[in-house]
Design an enzyme around this catalytic site. Structure first.
Site, PDB file in Angstrom:
ATOM      1  N   PHE A   1       1.069  -0.583   0.448  1.00  0.00           N
ATOM      2  CA  PHE A   1       0.053   0.030   0.069  1.00  0.00           C
ATOM      3  C   PHE A   1       0.463   1.145  -0.180  1.00  0.00           C
ATOM      4  O   PHE A   1       1.765   0.919   0.018  1.00  0.00           O
ATOM      5  CB  PHE A   1      -1.001   0.273   1.400  1.00  0.00           C
ATOM      6  CG  PHE A   1      -0.557   0.372   2.543  1.00  0.00           C
ATOM      7  CD1 PHE A   1       0.277  -0.663   3.230  1.00  0.00           C
ATOM      8  CD2 PHE A   1      -0.571   1.824   3.316  1.00  0.00           C
ATOM      9  CE1 PHE A   1       0.909  -0.276   3.970  1.00  0.00           C
ATOM     10  CE2 PHE A   1       0.228   2.292   4.473  1.00  0.00           C
ATOM     11  CZ  PHE A   1       0.621   1.178   4.767  1.00  0.00           C
TER      12      PHE A   1
ATOM     13  N   ILE B   1       9.882  -2.906   2.571  1.00  0.00           N
ATOM     14  CA  ILE B   1       9.218  -2.893   2.085  1.00  0.00           C
ATOM     15  C   ILE B   1       7.668  -2.410   2.464  1.00  0.00           C
ATOM     16  O   ILE B   1       6.916  -2.699   3.268  1.00  0.00           O
ATOM     17  CB  ILE B   1       8.856  -4.480   1.647  1.00  0.00           C
ATOM     18  CG1 ILE B   1       9.449  -5.044   1.292  1.00  0.00           C
ATOM     19  CG2 ILE B   1       7.307  -4.886   1.255  1.00  0.00           C
ATOM     20  CD1 ILE B   1       9.379  -6.765   1.227  1.00  0.00           C
ATOM     21  N   LYS B   2       6.567  -1.499   1.529  1.00  0.00           N
ATOM     22  CA  LYS B   2       5.494  -1.724   2.732  1.00  0.00           C
ATOM     23  C   LYS B   2       3.634  -1.962   2.636  1.00  0.00           C
ATOM     24  O   LYS B   2       3.657  -1.909   1.080  1.00  0.00           O
ATOM     25  CB  LYS B   2       5.345  -0.046   1.604  1.00  0.00           C
ATOM     26  CG  LYS B   2       4.598   1.016   3.051  1.00  0.00           C
ATOM     27  CD  LYS B   2       4.090   2.908   2.434  1.00  0.00           C
ATOM     28  CE  LYS B   2       3.219   3.744   3.628  1.00  0.00           C
ATOM     29  NZ  LYS B   2       3.032   3.638   4.579  1.00  0.00           N
ATOM     30  N   SER B   3       4.030  -3.169   3.002  1.00  0.00           N
ATOM     31  CA  SER B   3       3.409  -4.025   2.318  1.00  0.00           C
ATOM     32  C   SER B   3       2.308  -4.548   3.674  1.00  0.00           C
ATOM     33  O   SER B   3       1.926  -3.340   5.056  1.00  0.00           O
ATOM     34  CB  SER B   3       4.348  -5.655   3.654  1.00  0.00           C
ATOM     35  OG  SER B   3       3.692  -6.257   4.644  1.00  0.00           O
TER      36      SER B   3
END
Ligand code: PMP
Length: 293
Positions: free
Chosen positions: A33, A150-152
């Site tokens: 996101f 990581i923008k998970s």
């Protein structure tokens, strides 16, 4: 009018904007996101956010089924449909609908949704007074595990830290990495100022490459403020003249206390105020225009 939400190429009123319970974004946090801001009819740092979204997805081997240009159009159309001049934009790409197994190959197509809304992360009074932070026991994920770059959708690491911060009466919490070095906060990057030098930890220690962080570094360079990425400990922060946080939602917010130690004078500092002002000025003039007002 109800908020209009984009899902896979169509817009739905908020009350009808739904995705499947078999979506792996929900079942496993399998997705990525971005949080983006629009100011005054301009989307701030849109290409930087989309680049990070695509990079996060690439590492997860998650194929985003539209192009960056199409994503940009979808974001702008969502802002226009909701008549927002100023907004917070949440772009989410999940692995898509699959079955109850982990296997991402069972998800045939990624799900994309875009929400535009208002956000107030911190009350205005805190920008004047400054934040009180606490270091929490939950450390940042190892880069060799789910890399914090990581923008998970799997934000439990940060959520645990947020809970621990709030248990101790702090709205934001300082997170260290597994070696005990300063990484970042639950939703913001961290900077300190000492002897006319601006410092922030290198992101390889376990932080997100913040878009606001980068904007602040560039502003500092343009203002001839000396800047370095440096490995920092809590001791360094305790003895800083100023500390502040950066993030899309928070912008630039001063920190005046960490783990009971007063930072500098105990009041928001001058460098922080200057950088905050310059950042706000940038948000008013820089960005992808989608509305004339
Ligand atoms: N760190 C974390 C963990 C975040 O979630 C965020 C975004 N809220 C940031 C830092 C700040 O990044 P950006 O400036 O790109 O919003």
């Amino acid at each position: 009018m109800e908020l209009q939400i984009y899902i896979d190429g169509k817009w739905f009123p908020k009350s009808e904007a739904k995705i499947s319970v078999f979506d792996h974004g929900l079942l496993y946090g399998d997705g990525v996101f971005e949080g983006i801001r629009a100011y005054h009819g301009l989307v701030f740092k849109l290409s930087e956010h989309l680049d990070r979204l695509w990079e996060s997805a690439h590492t997860l081997m998650l194929e985003i089924p539209i192009s960056k240009k199409e994503m940009e159009k979808a974001i702008i159309e969502t802002l226009r449909k909701n008549h927002f001049n100023d907004a917070y934009i949440r772009v989410v790409v999940t692995r898509g609908t699959g079955d109850l197994g982990l296997d991402p190959a069972k998800c045939k197509r990624a799900t994309i949704f875009i929400i535009t809304d208002k956000i107030t992360l911190y009350p205005e009074s805190l920008y004047k007074k400054g934040l009180d932070l606490i270091t929490v026991p939950t450390v940042r994920n190892l880069p060799e595990a789910v890399n914090p770059a990581i923008k998970s959708l799997n934000y439990l690491n940060n959520i645990l830290a947020k809970i621990e911060g709030k248990n101790s009466g702090c709205i934001e919490a300082l997170m260290l990495n597994h070696q005990g070095y300063v990484a970042e906060c639950t939703g913001d990057n961290i900077f300190m100022v000492k002897n006319a030098l601006l410092l922030t930890p290198p992101t390889y220690l376990g932080a997100l490459k913040g878009v606001t962080r980068q904007a602040i570094i560039e502003i500092a360079e343009s203002k001839k403020i000396k800047f370095e990425e440096r490995i920092l400990t809590r001791h360094d922060l305790f003895n800083a003249e100023e500390v502040f946080l950066t993030g899309t939602a928070a912008e630039v917010i001063p920190v005046v206390k960490i783990d009971g130690r007063v930072i500098g004078t105990g009041k928001p500092g001058g460098v922080t105020a200057d950088l905050r002002k310059a950042f706000q000025a940038l948000t008013q003039k820089d960005g992808v225009r989608y509305s004339s007002s």
